[in-house]
Design an enzyme around this catalytic site. Structure first.
Site, PDB file in Angstrom:
ATOM      1  N   CYS A 106      18.118 -19.217 -24.260  1.00  0.00           N
ATOM      2  CA  CYS A 106      18.631 -19.028 -25.606  1.00  0.00           C
ATOM      3  C   CYS A 106      17.968 -17.821 -26.274  1.00  0.00           C
ATOM      4  O   CYS A 106      18.201 -16.704 -25.854  1.00  0.00           O
ATOM      5  CB  CYS A 106      18.471 -20.318 -26.419  1.00  0.00           C
ATOM      6  SG  CYS A 106      19.500 -20.358 -27.894  1.00  0.00           S
ATOM      7  N   HIS A 113      20.579 -24.831 -22.777  1.00  0.00           N
ATOM      8  CA  HIS A 113      19.211 -25.346 -22.799  1.00  0.00           C
ATOM      9  C   HIS A 113      18.984 -26.406 -21.717  1.00  0.00           C
ATOM     10  O   HIS A 113      19.240 -27.590 -21.970  1.00  0.00           O
ATOM     11  CB  HIS A 113      18.923 -25.997 -24.152  1.00  0.00           C
ATOM     12  CG  HIS A 113      18.773 -25.031 -25.285  1.00  0.00           C
ATOM     13  ND1 HIS A 113      17.564 -24.484 -25.649  1.00  0.00           N
ATOM     14  CD2 HIS A 113      19.680 -24.524 -26.156  1.00  0.00           C
ATOM     15  CE1 HIS A 113      17.730 -23.686 -26.687  1.00  0.00           C
ATOM     16  NE2 HIS A 113      19.014 -23.684 -27.016  1.00  0.00           N
ATOM     17  N   GLU A 141      16.218 -27.621 -20.841  1.00  0.00           N
ATOM     18  CA  GLU A 141      15.143 -28.536 -21.256  1.00  0.00           C
ATOM     19  C   GLU A 141      15.679 -29.665 -22.132  1.00  0.00           C
ATOM     20  O   GLU A 141      15.043 -30.701 -22.283  1.00  0.00           O
ATOM     21  CB  GLU A 141      14.016 -27.757 -21.967  1.00  0.00           C
ATOM     22  CG  GLU A 141      14.249 -27.414 -23.430  1.00  0.00           C
ATOM     23  CD  GLU A 141      15.155 -26.200 -23.653  1.00  0.00           C
ATOM     24  OE1 GLU A 141      15.793 -25.742 -22.688  1.00  0.00           O
ATOM     25  OE2 GLU A 141      15.230 -25.734 -24.808  1.00  0.00           O
TER      26      GLU A 141
END
Lengths: 232, 744
Positions: free
Chosen positions: A86, A204, A206
């Site tokens: 990002c 993302h 994560e």
């Protein structure tokens, strides 16, 4: 050892740390943006999401001047692994570690939602080596500037060297305009450098690494690079 | 700016009555200086002093064994176990958001976040409750877009997820929108910080952004009605800088973690004035400031302006002398100003100097203890009885199909999907959001424990308008029901009381009724009110908003893996309705939308039954016996069933059987304390028995499956629609309303 860079305004730094340290159980530490040296034991540097320096200017445009970026550039030149997620991807573009630029999303609004991306050229980078070619995975995006742009020559280069790693697609893997959340050229969601040791991606992983979050499709990315480092 | 002389005119301009001015003179024993007049004017504004509401707020329950800090601090605190505490509060930014929606809403978020991290907590989730006028009005489209982007712009940048909220549109908000923002943070129980200026001789440190001329008298503006000149008040609106706040957040938490801070308070409403005087007041000490040391960003500012500026992203810290350098180093690391501007005194005075010359000298505690308190007269509006009458015999019942009514309800902005709004909010950052926006309550896990926090915000202001007491009971019960539907035990409340002009007896009557309702409901549910905010004078040219006592509730879910959502999970599950459906259409969304009627009385409600409902839901969910739970509220059972079907596009066959009630009351009536649940066929008996044992009615009304939502009753098929078609209406209506000149 993984290192997660903290810029003023990073806000996914702790999320990346959590994914590495607690989800896949590998050693991790933070690197302050004013640091100038990347220690020898660090094998993978993560540039996390957020709003570095507030991103009141173009996203990532100020972060590239942080002292740590010089060190990250040298680290990458020496073959060290770098992933920018990002805002991290935006910083990699601004600092020239990856080609191209980000425009505002075509709807001119911040978008936070799950999207599907198709993994291509998975063997190009050790980050995606354990995904099967063409696999469709679900990952969240959360950005206002994720509309990837590059000139025709650069796009050709990316294609020639198999550097396009993720494309936005529908749940069946069709890369269509309807499945493009931000207007990115060729539905590009992630690219690598020519050598394959630097990866930038808007989604993302994560945020999609644990079953309790309803999605663990992103975990393999961290596991994949960790295994590669350990094998090396 | 030059200091003017104190004249009657000037006193009046400061919103002080002759009696209030008399009090100031008697506290000081002399005529106030200009800066002192400014200090009293903001501290005794409605916004800061709660002078019209204080008497009544005292009635609210504030204690429970798990309450660590009740009202009176920057935010309330509850014990959530595992050595941790949750810190939360809700606050309004109504007036500024009407004038400048982006900055008004953004600085609302910034302000509430500071209230949370001031207590030492890391903010983990935000909610908001928004009210606009009809979206057919272009100005309200502008306000809607601006407020949403402002909340997104601030929250996304600072990296605190906005996980839920509510939005209603009604003509009563055409002249005064409501922007209520909530945040919750988590802190170690032994690391909570308070806004106290303790320790004679300790240093006062100013940290964060420089002080400018923005927002002077913001709190005074929030304590007045709007007239035609609302747009002239733009200079009263503050400008937000989320990046600086992010730095301030990290620097403060780091300094707290290292034990370098004695007391801390943010400079929000009324800026340096409220932070310094409140900190001195709470600690019963004094504070001495030298304003020439304050970092300024505008030239030629005088003490009055410096004391009253509401520039954002500023903190006032109390530090022991030996820790000064270490503290300043932390702020330097984060590229922030941190300078000593004064010290804690021992004689109870707030002393403000300007280049060594005294600009104000006021006994600090007197600012709050001697603030005026008004027992304002109240009177039931003369038309209230008329408003409460409802003759249903004149309202045609549904005799054939309720499909059209259902479609209309699903398209109403108060019910329709708000996905287009929450997609603009980063609702996932921090990777704790385990139930995202769109279900009854948002749920965020607490890393390092097995637990999660569930939270919801609610208020049906039409109910409150028809009956402030009942409406407030509903607001508390529904917010708590939402939390219980996720499997969590509701623990405490923060409220945001939005009303009109308290100088009108009818508005005071609404206010007092609502307080009584909140009180009774909170006592029954054992959810004390631990923090809150009062926003009065939400009136424009004499027209007040509906009374809107917004309630946010936080609950604890013991096992985060058990977070329950409202959506049907599989075909073949048994659908059951807990609670009793009565012929209660008064104040319903259905009557308003399909018949243009806004009258009658809200549904009856018994908070003790409500408590029993929550207990049994939590128990059944902890045993893994529930597949889904969704509270019945606006739009009644039919809307609840449709929303339950939307998550995974799983339809249902429902038969409500024979009934003496009207068909529209069965489908769309909003009888309280009802929840639609689904459970596997094997578990249905156990669930049913447990609910009956809890003293609540339960009926098996159908089965999940297929792609049609079908609802039968009284031998008629009242609803029969493909789920995908209903969902498409639900998903797209808000966007259509915002994009077109269509009345929604």
């Amino acid at each position: 050892m993984f290192a997660i860079v903290v810029f003023p305004g990073s806000n996914c730094d702790h999320d990346c740390y959590h994914a590495v340290k607690h989800v896949i159980g590998r050693p991790a530490r933070f690197l302050w943006h004013k640091e100038t040296v990347i220690d020898k034991d660090i094998k993978c540097v993560v540039l996390p999401g957020g709003f570095s320096h507030g991103d009141y200017l173009r996203a990532g445009a100020l972060a590239r001047f942080s002292p740590i970026i010089k060190a990250v550039t040298d680290f990458a030149k020496d073959g060290g692994f770098v992933v920018g997620i990002c805002n991290g991807f935006q910083i990699l573009l601004e600092s020239g570690l990856l080609p191209g630029a980000m425009l505002r999303n075509r709807a001119l609004k911040f978008i936070c939602k799950d999207v599907f991306v198709r993994a291509a050229n998975v063997k190009k980078t050790p980050f995606t080596a354990t995904y099967t070619e063409g696999r469709v995975i679900r990952l969240p995006i959360a950005h206002a500037e994720g509309n990837y742009y590059a000139d025709a020559g650069t796009i050709d280069e990316l294609k020639t060297h198999n550097q396009i790693i993720f494309n936005y697609c529908d749940k069946d893997g069709n890369i269509s305009d309807e499945a493009n959340p931000n207007g990115a050229l060729l539905n590009i969601a992630g690219i690598s450098n020519k050598q394959g040791n630097v990866l930038g991606m808007m989604p993302h992983p994560e945020r999609a690494s644990e079953e309790i979050l309803g999605n663990s499709d992103g975990r393999a990315l961290f596991q994949s690079i960790a295994q590669h480092i350990e094998g090396a | 700016m030059k200091e003017p002389l104190i004249t009657e005119e000037l006193i009046k301009e400061h919103g002080l009555t002759p009696d209030e001015y008399g009090r100031i003179v008697s506290i000081l024993g002399r005529t106030p200086m200009f800066t002192e007049l400014g200090i009293f004017s903001v501290m005794w504004s409605e916004h800061c002093s709660y002078k019209s509401s204080r008497l009544h707020l005292k009635k609210l329950p504030v204690d429970a064994p798990w309450v660590i800090q009740g009202p009176g601090e920057n935010a309330g605190v509850i014990d959530i176990g595992d050595g941790l505490a949750a810190v939360f509060k809700m606050e309004s930014h109504n007036h500024p958001s009407y004038i400048e929606p982006y900055e008004g809403a953004a600085t609302g978020v910034g302000g509430i976040l500071r209230d949370i991290f001031t207590m030492g907590a890391r903010p983990v989730a935000s909610l908001n409750s928004l009210r606009f006028g009809p979206l057919s009005d272009p100005y309200h489209k502008h306000l809607f877009g601006g407020v949403v982007s402002g909340i997104a712009g601030y929250g996304n940048c600072i990296g605190v997820p906005t996980v839920g909220g509510e939005i209603y549109c009604h003509p009563c908000y055409a002249g005064n929108i409501l922007v209520n923002v909530f945040n919750v943070g988590i802190v170690k129980k032994d690391k909570i910080f308070y806004g106290k200026a303790s320790g004679d001789g300790n240093l006062i440190i100013y940290a964060g952004s420089k002080t400018g001329k923005d927002g002077i008298h913001g709190v005074t503006m929030a304590s007045e009605e709007f007239t035609d000149d609302a747009q002239q008040k733009k200079p009263n609106v503050q400008i937000g800088d989320p990046f600086t706040e992010k730095l301030l957040l990290e620097a403060c938490l780091e300094a707290m973690d290292k034990g370098l801070i004695v007391g801390i308070q943010d400079m929000g409403g009324a800026g340096l004035t409220s932070s310094s005087s409140e900190m001195a007041g709470r600690a019963e000490t004094g504070v001495e400031l030298e304003l020439s040391l304050v970092p300024l960003r505008a030239e030629g500012m005088i003490p009055y302006e410096i004391m009253l500026s509401e520039s954002q992203e500023r903190m006032l810290l109390v530090v022991e002398r030996e820790n000064k350098d270490a503290l300043i180093d932390i702020f330097k690391k984060w590229d922030l100003d941190a300078v000593v501007i004064g010290k804690v005194g021992g004689d109870g005075f707030l002393r403000v100097n300007w280049h060594g010359k005294m600009a104000a000298e006021i006994p600090a505690t007197k600012i709050s203890t001697d603030a005026p308190i008004y027992d304002r007269p109240s009177k039931r509006p003369t038309n209230q009885d008329e408003l409460n009458t409802l003759d249903l015999s004149k309202v045609p019942d549904i005799t054939n199909s309720g499909n059209d009514a259902l479609k209309k309800l699903l398209a109403s902005p108060s019910i329709a999907s708000k996905e287009l709004v929450w997609q603009q909010y980063d609702h996932m950052v921090r990777t704790d959001t385990i139930v995202r926006p769109g279900s009854d309550a948002a749920v965020v896990r607490v890393k390092g424990t097995k637990k999660a926090l569930a939270m919801s915000v609610d208020c049906n202001s039409r109910y409150c308008w028809l009956d402030p007491y009942l409406g407030a009971v509903h607001a508390v019960c529904e917010a708590a029901r939402n939390v219980a539907c996720s499997g969590a035990l509701p623990l405490a409340v923060t409220d945001n009381l939005n009303f009109g002009n308290p100088e009108k007896p009818e508005v005071m009557w609404q206010f007092i009724g609502a307080i009584e309702g909140i009180k009774d409901a909170c006592i029954a549910l054992n959810t004390p009110v631990i923090s809150g905010n009062v926003s009065l004078y939400n009136e424009t040219k004499g027209d007040a908003i509906f009374p809107t006592p917004t309630i946010a509730i936080v609950g604890v879910l013991e096992d985060a893996d058990r977070a329950l959502t409202q959506w049907f999970k599989a075909a073949g599950d048994v659908v059951m309705l807990i609670g009793q459906t009565k012929e209660e259409l008064g104040g319903s969304e259905y009557l308003s939308l399909c018949h243009g009627i806004e009258r009658g009385l809200p549904p009856t409600i018994d908070p003790l039954k409500e408590k029993a409902l929550h207990s049994v839901l939590i128990k059944l969910n902890a045993q893994g016996l529930l597949k889904s739970a969704h509270d019945c509220s606006e739009g009644g059972l039919a809307v609840t069933a449709a929303e339950s079907a939307f998550g995974f596009l799983i339809g249902a066959e429902i038969d409500l059987g024979a009934s003496s009630l009207r068909a529209d009351a069965l489908l769309f009536g909003e009888s309280a304390t009802r929840v639609l649940i689904s459970a596997t066929a094997e578990n249905a008996d156990i669930v049913e028995a447990a609910v009956v044992a809890a003293g609540l009615p339960i009926a098996r009304i159908g089965k999940t499956g297929g792609d049609i939502l079908r609802i039968k009753a009284k031998d008629m098929t009242l609803i029969e629609m493909p789920v995908s078609e209903l969902k498409s209406i639900y998903d797209t209506s808000l966007e259509r309303g915002l994009n077109q000149n269509e009345h929604i």
